[in-house]
Motif scaffolding. Structure first.
Motif, PDB file in Angstrom:
ATOM      1  N   ASP A 207      45.833  23.274  66.289  1.00 29.76           N
ATOM      2  CA  ASP A 207      44.829  23.129  67.554  1.00 29.76           C
ATOM      3  C   ASP A 207      43.503  23.405  66.983  1.00 29.76           C
ATOM      4  OD1 ASP A 207      46.696  22.415  69.324  1.00 29.76           O
ATOM      5  OD2 ASP A 207      46.766  24.391  70.180  1.00 29.76           O
ATOM      6  N   ASP A 208      43.169  24.418  65.963  1.00 34.68           N
ATOM      7  CA  ASP A 208      41.914  25.014  65.460  1.00 34.68           C
ATOM      8  C   ASP A 208      41.547  23.973  64.227  1.00 34.68           C
ATOM      9  OD1 ASP A 208      43.555  25.906  63.733  1.00 34.68           O
ATOM     10  OD2 ASP A 208      42.815  27.848  63.881  1.00 34.68           O
ATOM     11  N   GLY A 209      42.489  22.985  64.029  1.00 32.09           N
ATOM     12  CA  GLY A 209      42.299  21.964  62.713  1.00 32.09           C
ATOM     13  C   GLY A 209      42.532  22.224  61.353  1.00 32.09           C
ATOM     14  N   THR A 210      43.408  23.599  61.576  1.00 33.08           N
ATOM     15  CA  THR A 210      43.892  24.075  60.106  1.00 33.08           C
ATOM     16  C   THR A 210      45.186  23.294  59.661  1.00 33.08           C
ATOM     17  OG1 THR A 210      45.316  25.654  61.160  1.00 33.08           O
ATOM     18  CG2 THR A 210      43.043  26.249  60.335  1.00 33.08           C
ATOM     19  N   LEU A 211      45.013  22.915  58.396  1.00 39.01           N
ATOM     20  CA  LEU A 211      46.251  22.109  57.719  1.00 39.01           C
ATOM     21  C   LEU A 211      47.483  22.907  57.944  1.00 39.01           C
ATOM     22  CD1 LEU A 211      47.086  19.362  56.719  1.00 39.01           C
ATOM     23  CD2 LEU A 211      46.529  20.515  54.386  1.00 39.01           C
ATOM     24  N   THR A 212      48.552  22.354  58.617  1.00 37.01           N
ATOM     25  CA  THR A 212      49.680  22.950  58.579  1.00 37.01           C
ATOM     26  C   THR A 212      50.917  22.221  57.716  1.00 37.01           C
ATOM     27  OG1 THR A 212      50.378  21.944  60.584  1.00 37.01           O
ATOM     28  CG2 THR A 212      49.376  24.095  60.667  1.00 37.01           C
TER      29      THR A 212
ATOM     30  N   VAL B  43      27.985  13.076  55.755  1.00 42.14           N
ATOM     31  CA  VAL B  43      28.004  12.508  54.592  1.00 42.14           C
ATOM     32  C   VAL B  43      29.539  12.194  54.353  1.00 42.14           C
ATOM     33  CG1 VAL B  43      27.924  12.962  52.105  1.00 42.14           C
ATOM     34  CG2 VAL B  43      26.169  13.834  53.672  1.00 42.14           C
ATOM     35  N   THR B  44      30.450  13.006  55.136  1.00 43.97           N
ATOM     36  CA  THR B  44      31.740  12.686  54.838  1.00 43.97           C
ATOM     37  C   THR B  44      32.291  11.449  55.252  1.00 43.97           C
ATOM     38  OG1 THR B  44      32.301  15.112  55.367  1.00 43.97           O
ATOM     39  CG2 THR B  44      34.029  13.894  55.353  1.00 43.97           C
ATOM     40  N   PRO B  45      33.007  10.726  54.383  1.00 44.25           N
ATOM     41  CA  PRO B  45      33.617   9.527  54.893  1.00 44.25           C
ATOM     42  C   PRO B  45      34.723   9.726  55.923  1.00 44.25           C
ATOM     43  CG  PRO B  45      34.756  10.161  52.860  1.00 44.25           C
ATOM     44  CD  PRO B  45      33.512  10.944  53.113  1.00 44.25           C
ATOM     45  N   GLU B  46      35.183   8.489  56.659  1.00 41.05           N
ATOM     46  CA  GLU B  46      35.991   8.661  57.706  1.00 41.05           C
ATOM     47  C   GLU B  46      37.253   9.028  57.364  1.00 41.05           C
ATOM     48  OE1 GLU B  46      35.923   4.838  59.772  1.00 41.05           O
ATOM     49  OE2 GLU B  46      33.844   5.137  60.620  1.00 41.05           O
ATOM     50  N   GLY B  47      38.003   9.817  58.044  1.00 45.67           N
ATOM     51  CA  GLY B  47      39.125  10.490  57.497  1.00 45.67           C
ATOM     52  C   GLY B  47      39.389  11.670  58.528  1.00 45.67           C
ATOM     53  N   ALA B  48      40.930  12.324  58.130  1.00 47.94           N
ATOM     54  CA  ALA B  48      41.139  13.319  58.849  1.00 47.94           C
ATOM     55  C   ALA B  48      40.383  14.466  57.973  1.00 47.94           C
ATOM     56  CB  ALA B  48      42.592  13.493  58.589  1.00 47.94           C
ATOM     57  N   VAL B  49      39.891  15.461  58.980  1.00 48.39           N
ATOM     58  CA  VAL B  49      39.184  16.460  58.445  1.00 48.39           C
ATOM     59  C   VAL B  49      39.949  17.856  58.867  1.00 48.39           C
ATOM     60  CG1 VAL B  49      37.166  18.091  58.860  1.00 48.39           C
ATOM     61  CG2 VAL B  49      36.723  15.477  58.905  1.00 48.39           C
ATOM     62  N   TYR B  50      39.953  18.609  57.976  1.00 53.35           N
ATOM     63  CA  TYR B  50      40.948  19.636  58.073  1.00 53.35           C
ATOM     64  C   TYR B  50      40.263  21.150  57.522  1.00 53.35           C
ATOM     65  CZ  TYR B  50      42.543  19.696  53.270  1.00 53.35           C
ATOM     66  OH  TYR B  50      42.595  19.845  51.891  1.00 53.35           O
ATOM     67  N   TYR B  51      40.753  22.151  58.101  1.00 53.00           N
ATOM     68  CA  TYR B  51      40.308  23.622  57.560  1.00 53.00           C
ATOM     69  C   TYR B  51      41.440  24.253  56.829  1.00 53.00           C
ATOM     70  CZ  TYR B  51      36.395  23.272  60.805  1.00 53.00           C
ATOM     71  OH  TYR B  51      35.238  22.765  61.397  1.00 53.00           O
ATOM     72  N   LEU B  52      41.126  25.106  55.913  1.00 54.71           N
ATOM     73  CA  LEU B  52      42.403  25.901  55.280  1.00 54.71           C
ATOM     74  C   LEU B  52      42.144  27.325  56.216  1.00 54.71           C
ATOM     75  CD1 LEU B  52      42.217  25.487  51.572  1.00 54.71           C
ATOM     76  CD2 LEU B  52      43.857  24.850  53.238  1.00 54.71           C
ATOM     77  N   PRO B  53      43.099  27.968  56.516  1.00 55.61           N
ATOM     78  CA  PRO B  53      43.054  29.247  57.177  1.00 55.61           C
ATOM     79  C   PRO B  53      42.394  30.382  56.373  1.00 55.61           C
ATOM     80  CG  PRO B  53      45.429  28.897  56.797  1.00 55.61           C
ATOM     81  CD  PRO B  53      44.615  27.787  55.929  1.00 55.61           C
TER      82      PRO B  53
END
Length: 356
Positions: free
Chosen positions: A116-121, A29-39
């Protein structure tokens, strides 16, 4: 390695909206773009365990008879004990807090930094460098001394172990008498200066300890480091962290031969749950801005039975709530730089400058 996503690489994600668009990530469902996690915040617990190995000497059964050494063990033993426990915190990706960013040419959020694990820094600036834990290096061990190199010809030629023990004990007493005479300045051959005296006393002391070890035995100590990673999701009371057996060292949690060491986590409820609102009192739209953590304060206690081994206070992202930074901060009217705390996901620094 830090991943850098620029607007040029994500030009295909541009939309009509002039602001950065945020959506809760849902596969397909997510539109194209940057996917990030919070830690979320994990506890890194470092335990140092000391191993003590006692080896009986060749003449241990004669220790009391010839040297008056009481209660000398005659069997080899190995024992373990915890010497230090320390704790630090580190950030790991929280998969329950996953969001996507759809970039467009009218947004200033053009440089997104992910771990490296996808979290936003960070956005539009460099992230906070994370310290690498120091590598554990055990203390160098002194080379073992062979006591037999200090045995006289008469000792080595003795016909029985008992006779060897008797002659060795006499040699020890002679060495101790020589040390006493040197210290008092009554030796027949006194050294010329203090440096020579020091060397002679050190040599005699080495001989004394080496020969005495044949009766008293030797003790060696080695220290090992064990690291435990715990990521608490809720309050816990005396959850088993590890078990330590006096004879076997660290064993499995379900091995009842070991004494349990516990960890307890208490939520200090320092951050009340709050709905994100605008200055006018209306709820913020959940698809416009950057999500960050507002971490809550926790107390982690390490204990052995009822004895507390350590108490630590820290902030953890999973014990607070998320907040939405307005997408207005990332439109072309501002040059916004955002840096997040890599351990908690909170805002470490936010600079929003209006272009001249």
């Amino acid at each position: 390695m830090i991943k850098v996503l620029t607007a040029a690489l994500l030009a295909i994600c541009c939309g009509a909206n002039a602001q950065t668009t945020i959506n809760k990530y849902r596969p397909g469902v997510t539109p194209e773009g940057a996917v990030y996690y919070l830690p979320k915040t994990a506890l890194r617990i470092v335990v140092q365990v000391e191993k003590t190995t006692y080896t009986p000497g060749d003449f241990c059964i004669y220790a009391d008879r010839f040297l008056r050494l009481k209660d000398v063990e005659t069997e080899k033993t190995v024992s373990y004990k915890v010497t230090t426990i320390n704790m630090t915190s580190t950030g790991v990706a929280d998969t329950s807090k996953c969001y996507s960013i759809k970039l467009n040419p009218k947004s200033s959020a053009t440089n997104i930094r992910l771990a490296d694990d996808g979290t936003l820094t960070a956005i539009n600036t460099d992230p906070i460098p994370q310290e690498t834990p120091a590598e554990f290096k055990p203390a160098p061990r002194k080379p073992a001394v062979n006591p037999r190199q200090y045995m006289s010809e008469d000792i080595l030629a003795a016909g029985s172990t008992a006779k060897m023990a008797q002659l060795t004990a006499q040699e020890i007493y002679d060495i101790r008498e020589s040390k006493s005479l040197l210290t008092k300045g009554q030796a027949d051959f006194m050294p010329k200066d203090g440096e020579q005296l020091k060397l002679m006393l050190e040599q005699l002391d080495t001989q004394d300890k080496a020969l005495t070890s044949l009766f008293a035995g030797t003790t060696e100590k080695d220290t090992t480091e064990h690291v435990f990673i715990v990521c608490p999701e809720k309050e816990t009371d005396k959850e088993i962290l590890f078990r330590l057996s006096r004879r076997l060292g660290i064993v499995d949690k379900d091995d009842l031969s070991g004494t349990p060491y516990y960890i307890s986590v208490k939520d200090m409820h320092s951050v009340p749950a709050a709905e994100p609102v605008t200055p006018t009192g209306k709820k913020k739209p959940q698809n416009d801005g950057i999500f960050v953590n507002v971490p809550g304060k926790i107390t982690a206690t390490l204990s052995k039975g009822n004895r507390m081994m350590g108490r630590f206070e820290l902030y953890a992202g999973q014990f607070g709530h998320t907040e939405l930074l307005s997408g207005e901060l990332f439109n072309k009217r501002y040059t916004t730089k955002l840096t997040l705390n890599p351990t908690t996901g909170s805002v470490a620094r936010l600079d929003a400058e209006q272009p001249k």
